[in-house]
Design a protein around this motif. Structure first.
Motif, PDB file in Angstrom:
ATOM      1  N   SER A  64       0.810  -1.225   0.000  1.00 42.12           N
ATOM      2  CA  SER A  64       0.000   0.000   0.000  1.00 42.12           C
ATOM      3  C   SER A  64       0.844   1.277   0.000  1.00 42.12           C
ATOM      4  O   SER A  64       0.339   2.342  -0.341  1.00 42.12           O
ATOM      5  CB  SER A  64      -0.975  -0.001   1.169  1.00 42.12           C
ATOM      6  OG  SER A  64      -0.283  -0.159   2.371  1.00 42.12           O
ATOM      7  N   ASP A  75       0.904  -0.435   7.279  1.00 39.85           N
ATOM      8  CA  ASP A  75       2.314  -0.722   7.507  1.00 39.85           C
ATOM      9  C   ASP A  75       3.102  -0.376   6.237  1.00 39.85           C
ATOM     10  O   ASP A  75       2.516  -0.063   5.203  1.00 39.85           O
ATOM     11  CB  ASP A  75       2.520  -2.194   7.890  1.00 39.85           C
ATOM     12  CG  ASP A  75       2.055  -3.145   6.789  1.00 39.85           C
ATOM     13  OD1 ASP A  75       1.492  -2.680   5.775  1.00 39.85           O
ATOM     14  OD2 ASP A  75       2.267  -4.352   6.936  1.00 39.85           O
ATOM     15  N   ASP A  77       5.573  -1.921   3.463  1.00 37.21           N
ATOM     16  CA  ASP A  77       6.087  -3.185   2.934  1.00 37.21           C
ATOM     17  C   ASP A  77       7.361  -2.884   2.161  1.00 37.21           C
ATOM     18  O   ASP A  77       7.362  -2.035   1.267  1.00 37.21           O
ATOM     19  CB  ASP A  77       5.066  -3.831   1.990  1.00 37.21           C
ATOM     20  CG  ASP A  77       3.779  -4.207   2.720  1.00 37.21           C
ATOM     21  OD1 ASP A  77       3.837  -5.093   3.573  1.00 37.21           O
ATOM     22  OD2 ASP A  77       2.727  -3.590   2.442  1.00 37.21           O
TER      23      ASP A  77
HETATM   24 MG    MG Z   1       0.794  -3.670   3.587  1.00 41.34          MG
END
Ligand code: MG
Ligand code: ATP
Length: 334
Positions: A64, A75, A77
């Motif tokens: 994302s 979070d 990535d």
């Molecule tokens: Mg993520």
């Protein structure tokens, strides 16, 4: 089935679309949260280079943070590309980060794609790190390209992700439901199969040069300019789209027979895909590049029934334009 509501009336549509726009603006990451993420990435980059000064190291973001569907609390990535074999044993990275102030460091070295999970208390950022997994970068690019084609994709997909999170339907690893990525693929294929379509099928354009990475073809049409008006013949509002998303997956699509395919931009039968032999009466979602991967196989039978019930519940509430009730935080019964 015949007495299912088929459309929102004008007032419901306006109210729901307005509420969705409000919710969307609250979900968008703030400048401050973006800054914390950027500082975290710089910090990680410095730590890795300090520890392995002679290796080539690139810190790439995906998920994302790279596909424009991140919210305030998503979070980060990260995929590290490197020629350093020692880093491929991700536990060496976990050790380094634990020695440098990161908390809740977990090394999952036995997973198909080994990862390290960390929490940075200074910058208040959660992060998943893998090494040399280039496919995730490609499918992140694919999602971002779809998001950029029509302005309705981003708010719709972010609200679906938010709903899934609030109803505890997006924890593939722990809860046995579906990942955010799987929900995103469901949203993209839904938009590809509207009449007229809102999204094109980027992997099926003629004259695409194959690009083979890790044994699979990852080519797709990146020329967003040529799709600028693609969805404009479809005038559906955000409210109508959310209503039909829940109607489609809650009542219309037959999970027993079909496979959701973003790659082909249509529904494939399980027989065509040769997945009927799995004796699987659950929803199947094809990974757009890694075609043998069913993204929905993280949910077992019971969990899939629960997901189906939640889709129908959401359809009922959205049919009355009740967005807040629809996204009410699920609480386990005491
Ligand atoms: Mg993520
Ligand atoms: P969130 O904001 O909830 O973190 P996200 O967009 O980061 O959502 P995730 O489900 O966390 O979505 O997945 C992150 C990325 O990992 C995806 O964008 C995709 O690139 C990759 N990914 C996840 N699952 C798979 C899978 N089964 N196969 C291939 N790639 C995957």
């Amino acid at each position: 089935k015949s007495d299912l509501k088929t459309r929102l009336n004008h007032e419901e549509d306006e109210a729901l679309t307005r509420d969705m726009q409000d919710l969307y603006s609250r979900l968008l990451p703030s400048a401050e949260s973006e800054q914390r993420r950027t500082r975290f990435i710089d910090k990680l980059d410095r730590l890795l280079r300090g520890n392995w000064p002679t290796s080539s190291i690139t810190v790439n973001v995906f998920g994302s943070t790279g596909n424009n569907l991140g919210t305030l609390d998503s979070d980060v990535d990260i995929c590290i590309t490197t020629d350093c074999r020692e880093m491929e044993r991700v536990c060496s990275i976990a050790e380094l980060l634990a020695q440098n102030g990161m908390e809740r460091v977990v090394c999952v070295s036995s997973a198909k794609v080994p990862i390290v999970k960390v929490w940075d208390p200074e910058l208040q950022v959660a992060c998943d790190i893998n090494v040399n997994n280039p496919l995730a970068l490609e499918n992140t690019d694919l999602v971002r390209t779809y998001v950029d084609i029509d302005s309705r994709v981003r708010p719709l997909a972010m609200i679906i992700k938010y709903w899934a999170k609030r109803r505890i339907l997006n924890d593939a690893a722990l809860g046995g439901t579906l990942s955010s990525y799987t929900w995103i693929c469901l949203a993209l294929n839904f938009l590809q199969t509207r009449d007229p379509p809102i999204l094109p099928t980027l992997q099926q354009q003629p004259k695409l040069e194959p690009k083979i990475l890790a044994g699979v073809n990852v080519s797709f049409d990146r020329n967003i300019e040529s799709y600028k008006d693609f969805g404009s013949r479809n005038k559906s509002s955000l409210g109508e789209l959310l209503f039909h998303f829940f109607r489609y997956y809650g009542h219309e699509l037959d999970f027993e027979q079909n496979v959701v395919s973003v790659r082909l931009g249509r529904i494939l039968s399980k027989v065509e895909k040769q997945w009927h032999l799995l004796q699987d009466n659950r929803l199947c979602v094809e990974e757009p590049f890694n075609l043998s991967r069913n993204l929905a196989n993280t949910a077992d039978d019971t969990s899939m029934r629960g997901i189906h019930m939640e889709l129908r519940r959401a359809f009922e509430l959205i049919g009355e334009a009740k967005l807040e009730d629809c996204c009410e935080q699920f609480e386990y019964p005491k």
